[in-house]
Scaffold this motif. Sequence first.
Motif, PDB file in Angstrom:
ATOM      1  N   ALA A   1      -4.745   1.102   3.286  1.00  0.00           N
ATOM      2  CA  ALA A   1      -5.855   1.729   4.161  1.00  0.00           C
ATOM      3  C   ALA A   1      -6.979   0.879   4.411  1.00  0.00           C
ATOM      4  O   ALA A   1      -7.385   1.038   5.764  1.00  0.00           O
ATOM      5  CB  ALA A   1      -6.262   3.054   3.387  1.00  0.00           C
TER       6      ALA A   1
ATOM      7  N   LEU B   1       0.798   5.938   3.053  1.00  0.00           N
ATOM      8  CA  LEU B   1       0.159   6.759   2.413  1.00  0.00           C
ATOM      9  C   LEU B   1       0.967   8.296   1.941  1.00  0.00           C
ATOM     10  O   LEU B   1       0.763   8.840   0.747  1.00  0.00           O
ATOM     11  CB  LEU B   1      -1.255   7.296   2.855  1.00  0.00           C
ATOM     12  N   ALA B   2       1.518   8.765   3.032  1.00  0.00           N
ATOM     13  CA  ALA B   2       2.237  10.001   3.027  1.00  0.00           C
ATOM     14  C   ALA B   2       3.309   9.681   2.014  1.00  0.00           C
ATOM     15  O   ALA B   2       3.834  10.729   1.221  1.00  0.00           O
ATOM     16  CB  ALA B   2       2.486  10.496   4.056  1.00  0.00           C
TER      17      ALA B   2
ATOM     18  N   ALA C   1       0.934   3.055  13.168  1.00  0.00           N
ATOM     19  CA  ALA C   1       0.172   3.408  12.113  1.00  0.00           C
ATOM     20  C   ALA C   1       0.726   3.391  10.822  1.00  0.00           C
ATOM     21  O   ALA C   1       1.312   4.285  10.182  1.00  0.00           O
ATOM     22  CB  ALA C   1      -0.052   4.974  12.409  1.00  0.00           C
TER      23      ALA C   1
ATOM     24  N   ALA D   1      -0.906   2.692   7.683  1.00  0.00           N
ATOM     25  CA  ALA D   1      -1.320   3.375   6.641  1.00  0.00           C
ATOM     26  C   ALA D   1      -1.126   4.957   6.327  1.00  0.00           C
ATOM     27  O   ALA D   1      -0.923   5.173   5.173  1.00  0.00           O
ATOM     28  CB  ALA D   1      -3.029   3.233   6.752  1.00  0.00           C
ATOM     29  N   PRO D   2      -1.240   5.853   7.516  1.00  0.00           N
ATOM     30  CA  PRO D   2      -0.993   7.066   7.175  1.00  0.00           C
ATOM     31  C   PRO D   2       0.671   7.374   6.938  1.00  0.00           C
ATOM     32  O   PRO D   2       0.852   8.070   5.974  1.00  0.00           O
ATOM     33  CB  PRO D   2      -1.057   7.773   8.551  1.00  0.00           C
TER      34      PRO D   2
ATOM     35  N   PRO E   1      -5.650   0.532   9.352  1.00  0.00           N
ATOM     36  CA  PRO E   1      -4.546   1.478   9.548  1.00  0.00           C
ATOM     37  C   PRO E   1      -3.653   1.052  10.735  1.00  0.00           C
ATOM     38  O   PRO E   1      -2.512   1.759  11.026  1.00  0.00           O
ATOM     39  CB  PRO E   1      -5.561   2.610   9.646  1.00  0.00           C
ATOM     40  N   HIS E   2      -4.064   0.383  11.812  1.00  0.00           N
ATOM     41  CA  HIS E   2      -3.155   0.237  12.733  1.00  0.00           C
ATOM     42  C   HIS E   2      -2.775  -1.511  12.829  1.00  0.00           C
ATOM     43  O   HIS E   2      -3.577  -2.265  13.332  1.00  0.00           O
ATOM     44  CB  HIS E   2      -3.869   0.578  14.179  1.00  0.00           C
TER      45      HIS E   2
END
Length: 235
Positions: free
Chosen positions: A129, A150-151, A144, A146-147, A133-134
């Motif tokens: 992160a 992280l999920a 994307a 990081a999202p 993130p991009h």
Amino acid sequence: MPILPRSFVAIAYWLLAAVSIAVIPLGPFTALPLLRMAPTVLLAATSLRATRSRFGTTIAWGLFFGAWGDFFLATFDNSVAGLGVLAFFVGHACYITGLRRSGWHVTPLRRALVASLIVFGIGYGAVIAWINPHIPVPRLGNLAVAPVLLAYMPALIGMASVAVLRQGSRLLAAGALVFVASDAMIPLNQFLLPKAHATDLYATDWLLLSGFVTYYGAQWWIARGAEMDAGQPLG
């Protein structure tokens, strides 16, 4: 009686895995997604009967969704990349559902190992992160990263933690831990380490090789450990 001898399953699986790994220097090509998923599809099919008495269909489904994760991510197509991560997420959920049935064998050492996994997951996610993130990725555009990762991280760490704390095969627990190592190497190589050229898909083929060797090893040990717990031959 087993449909196929265990030795045949092992040879076929590792031959398919070797082919999938051997084509890494070729980069993306049309048949790559099918080559990536073939070993784990075989393992899912043969594990269904071998692990059903103890785990139902959960282990086979975990392997099957992992195979589809391999497929979607090997397309290098931004429109389906998220489906690849989702497939692995569902696969880990299947593993967790099945492995919980065995009950628990919690010791101070196992608690410490799980605590280490959690710290690693939080730290690794924070690095991803923090860096960006991009992240521009060839053939994927501005994914994307990081999202998505992280999920996914809680499912990965959760699966490994359950495998460590449960009663049963240590080989299966080892496979789960190796899975974490593999999933750490592949994003590191694809998103975090500097690349020699802007158009490169990965920082180094050697780290990619290590990532896939450990990945196929992890899936094999998880299936083999589940087979041992179920008391049935694989295949």
